[in-house]
Design a protein around this motif. Structure first.
Motif, PDB file in Angstrom:
ATOM      1  N   UNK A 302       0.881  -1.051  -0.121  1.00 35.90           N
ATOM      2  CA  UNK A 302      -0.047   0.019   0.193  1.00 35.90           C
ATOM      3  C   UNK A 302       0.908   1.186  -0.033  1.00 35.90           C
ATOM      4  N   UNK A 303       0.956   2.051  -1.041  1.00 37.54           N
ATOM      5  CA  UNK A 303       1.755   3.327  -1.237  1.00 37.54           C
ATOM      6  C   UNK A 303       1.707   4.368  -0.191  1.00 37.54           C
ATOM      7  N   UNK A 304       0.184   4.154   0.214  1.00 37.18           N
ATOM      8  CA  UNK A 304      -0.032   5.105   1.372  1.00 37.18           C
ATOM      9  C   UNK A 304       0.353   4.984   2.770  1.00 37.18           C
ATOM     10  N   UNK A 305       1.061   3.778   3.011  1.00 38.66           N
ATOM     11  CA  UNK A 305       1.430   3.100   3.985  1.00 38.66           C
ATOM     12  C   UNK A 305       2.929   3.227   4.155  1.00 38.66           C
ATOM     13  N   UNK A 306       3.314   2.384   3.178  1.00 36.41           N
ATOM     14  CA  UNK A 306       4.638   1.955   3.244  1.00 36.41           C
ATOM     15  C   UNK A 306       5.658   2.541   2.206  1.00 36.41           C
ATOM     16  N   UNK A 307       6.754   2.900   2.378  1.00 33.59           N
ATOM     17  CA  UNK A 307       7.680   3.517   1.675  1.00 33.59           C
ATOM     18  C   UNK A 307       8.064   2.240   0.471  1.00 33.59           C
ATOM     19  N   UNK A 308       8.064   2.770  -0.848  1.00 32.75           N
ATOM     20  CA  UNK A 308       8.572   1.939  -1.807  1.00 32.75           C
ATOM     21  C   UNK A 308       9.947   1.724  -1.948  1.00 32.75           C
ATOM     22  N   UNK A 309      10.342   0.468  -2.660  1.00 33.15           N
ATOM     23  CA  UNK A 309      11.685  -0.106  -2.571  1.00 33.15           C
ATOM     24  C   UNK A 309      12.502   1.075  -3.239  1.00 33.15           C
ATOM     25  N   UNK A 311      15.125   0.700  -5.219  1.00 32.58           N
ATOM     26  CA  UNK A 311      15.360   0.778  -6.642  1.00 32.58           C
ATOM     27  C   UNK A 311      14.220   1.270  -7.636  1.00 32.58           C
ATOM     28  N   UNK A 312      12.847   1.140  -7.148  1.00 33.57           N
ATOM     29  CA  UNK A 312      11.800   1.859  -7.644  1.00 33.57           C
ATOM     30  C   UNK A 312      11.852   3.247  -7.497  1.00 33.57           C
ATOM     31  N   UNK A 313      12.177   3.748  -6.390  1.00 32.86           N
ATOM     32  CA  UNK A 313      12.263   5.136  -6.130  1.00 32.86           C
ATOM     33  C   UNK A 313      13.161   6.021  -6.999  1.00 32.86           C
ATOM     34  N   UNK A 314      14.351   5.179  -7.233  1.00 27.45           N
ATOM     35  CA  UNK A 314      15.507   5.644  -8.241  1.00 27.45           C
ATOM     36  C   UNK A 314      14.930   5.570  -9.726  1.00 27.45           C
ATOM     37  N   UNK A 315      14.155   4.777 -10.119  1.00 29.77           N
ATOM     38  CA  UNK A 315      13.806   4.609 -11.359  1.00 29.77           C
ATOM     39  C   UNK A 315      12.311   4.672 -11.951  1.00 29.77           C
ATOM     40  N   UNK A 316      11.269   4.817 -10.862  1.00 30.47           N
ATOM     41  CA  UNK A 316      10.045   5.180 -11.484  1.00 30.47           C
ATOM     42  C   UNK A 316       9.577   6.440 -10.706  1.00 30.47           C
ATOM     43  N   UNK A 317       9.028   7.214 -11.534  1.00 23.52           N
ATOM     44  CA  UNK A 317       8.318   8.345 -11.085  1.00 23.52           C
ATOM     45  C   UNK A 317       7.254   8.526  -9.908  1.00 23.52           C
ATOM     46  N   UNK A 318       6.268   7.350 -10.249  1.00 22.02           N
ATOM     47  CA  UNK A 318       5.253   7.096  -9.364  1.00 22.02           C
ATOM     48  C   UNK A 318       5.812   6.861  -8.027  1.00 22.02           C
ATOM     49  N   UNK A 319       6.751   5.864  -7.946  1.00 21.63           N
ATOM     50  CA  UNK A 319       7.402   5.670  -6.601  1.00 21.63           C
ATOM     51  C   UNK A 319       7.962   6.747  -6.089  1.00 21.63           C
ATOM     52  N   UNK A 320       8.982   7.514  -6.700  1.00 24.58           N
ATOM     53  CA  UNK A 320       9.715   8.926  -6.225  1.00 24.58           C
ATOM     54  C   UNK A 320       8.505   9.699  -5.606  1.00 24.58           C
ATOM     55  N   UNK A 321       7.201   9.883  -6.226  1.00 27.73           N
ATOM     56  CA  UNK A 321       6.389  10.855  -5.744  1.00 27.73           C
ATOM     57  C   UNK A 321       5.570  10.053  -4.244  1.00 27.73           C
TER      58      UNK A 321
END
Length: 405
Positions: A302-309, A311-321
């Motif tokens: 759940x992206x509203x509760x848990x920080x994304x991984x 590698x996703x933060x570094x490579x995906x705009x949605x994960x960074x947001x």
């Protein structure tokens, strides 16, 4: 109060000849109060007529602190309430917030919480029993029990990077999965512990000095225990079988086969011996949880509760947001309130949280088991001897950080 038997030919002192009683302080600067408690005793010789207890020497305002930071930031504060079983307190806080949000941690995370909480129960009881034996003048038992505790702390360190203040639980699960080889080491620790705890119990329960210092000392009835709100081992030592893991299971405790030790006398001896039995039951629960440990994620998806991984933060705009939103704006439970409770090593640990929809709790209230247990202590001491204070205080296992919050 029992009248002491006088030697032949000695006449008792008439009450009219007693001019005054003596009031003494024990603590806070006393070895058995650990710098955090103060007792005032009114004495008639060595007999305690009245007692008063004072707290506040370790007050850090946990509840107000928790209202000023994001929900996940409360985890280190919760751990420092009970510094003998930190990881359970943190898991209990995360569980309360999850209930407030209407979410549930994955099955694997719940099993890990059971394992780590029972490990914490073992370490907590080791500190309680070992320190109490030292207060009574016995050191051997402390080294035996401290050896068990050390093995648990090494496993916590491998799991989280810290021996005591683990900061391992998270809202929605746990921060990372179990490392390679960790389960095998825990199994070996449980095997090493199998006979040791029973040996230490036999060492003290058959010791004449221990029996004389604890048997019949500062007993508590079922009625008094309930009136003061006792829970946990102290309540179960009076003959009442109440354990939230059995009565209102959480984290899948209903899947495990274990007994709830119950003693009948409610005295200092029973309050201590019951903890030996509980350590053995915790060992059984841990082994069963390891056998039944489910596969799957250790955090809720759940992206509203848990920080994304990362590698996703570094490579995906949605994960960074998502990462930015959680770090800057925090978890936001809906408006509402919840009272959540778990069976901590000392009894019912409850969190009452009111949410106004913001990333910080509008109100936090803690129901720590030590507060209720210690409230009865002055009445328990009436009619006891000064030497009984050390034995009885250790038997109710007051953790001052949880008492003062």
């Amino acid at each position: 109060m029992n009248t002491p038997k006088l030697p032949a030919g000695v006449e008792p002192v008439a009450q009219s000849e007693v001019t005054e009683t003596l009031v003494v302080n024990i603590g806070p600067s006393h070895p058995i109060t650990h710098g955090t408690l103060r007792l005032q005793l009114e004495l008639d010789g060595e007999t305690i007529l009245r007692a008063g207890a004072e707290i506040g020497y370790l007050h850090r305002g946990y509840e107000k602190q928790s209202e000023t930071v994001f929900y996940n930031m409360v985890v280190p504060y919760a751990e420092r309430m009970n510094y003998c079983s930190t990881i359970h307190n943190a898991s209990a806080w995360c569980y309360a917030v999850e209930q407030l949000m209407g979410i549930e941690a994955p099955a694997r995370a719940q099993a890990i919480r059971v394992i780590t909480s029972e490990m914490a129960r073992i370490t907590d009881h080791c500190v309680c029993l070992g320190a109490n034996m030292v207060d009574l003048g016995a050191l051997t038992n402390f080294w035996y029990l401290n050896n068990v505790r050390e093995k648990m702390l090494f496993l916590f360190q491998e799991l989280s990077g810290a021996r005591m203040m683990t900061n391992y639980p998270r809202i929605g699960g746990v921060v990372q999965d179990l490392p390679d080889g960790w389960i095998a080491k825990l199994r070996q620790s449980m095997e090493d512990m199998k006979g040791l705890v029973g040996d230490v119990k036999d060492l003290v329960s058959n010791n004449r000095i221990f029996i004389d210092r604890t048997q019949g000392v500062c007993p508590t009835t079922k009625e008094r225990a309930l009136n003061y709100g006792w829970t946990g081992p102290c309540l179960r030592s009076t003959g009442l079988s109440m354990d939230l893991r059995k009565d209102q299971p959480y984290w899948g405790y209903e899947r495990y086969d274990f007994k709830v030790p119950v003693y009948q006398n409610g005295d200092t001896m029973d309050r201590l011996l019951i903890r030996f039995d509980e350590m053995e039951e915790s060992r059984k629960i841990i082994l069963q949880a390891l056998d039944k440990l489910p596969d799957g994620p250790h955090l809720i998806d759940d992206h509203l509760v848990v920080l994304p991984e990362k590698d996703k933060v570094y490579n995906q705009m949605e994960a960074l947001i998502n990462h930015f939103k959680l770090v800057m704006h925090g978890v936001r439970p809906p408006k509402g309130e919840i009272y959540s409770f778990t069976e901590s090593p000392n009894g019912e640990l409850g969190f009452y949280i009111i949410s106004d929809g913001s990333p910080r709790a509008w109100r936090v209230r803690v129901r720590p088991p030590c507060f209720a247990n210690y409230s009865a202590f002055p009445q328990m001491l009436q009619g006891a001897m000064v030497a009984d204070v050390a034995a009885a205080l250790g038997s109710i296992n007051i953790i001052a950080g949880e008492l003062d919050r």
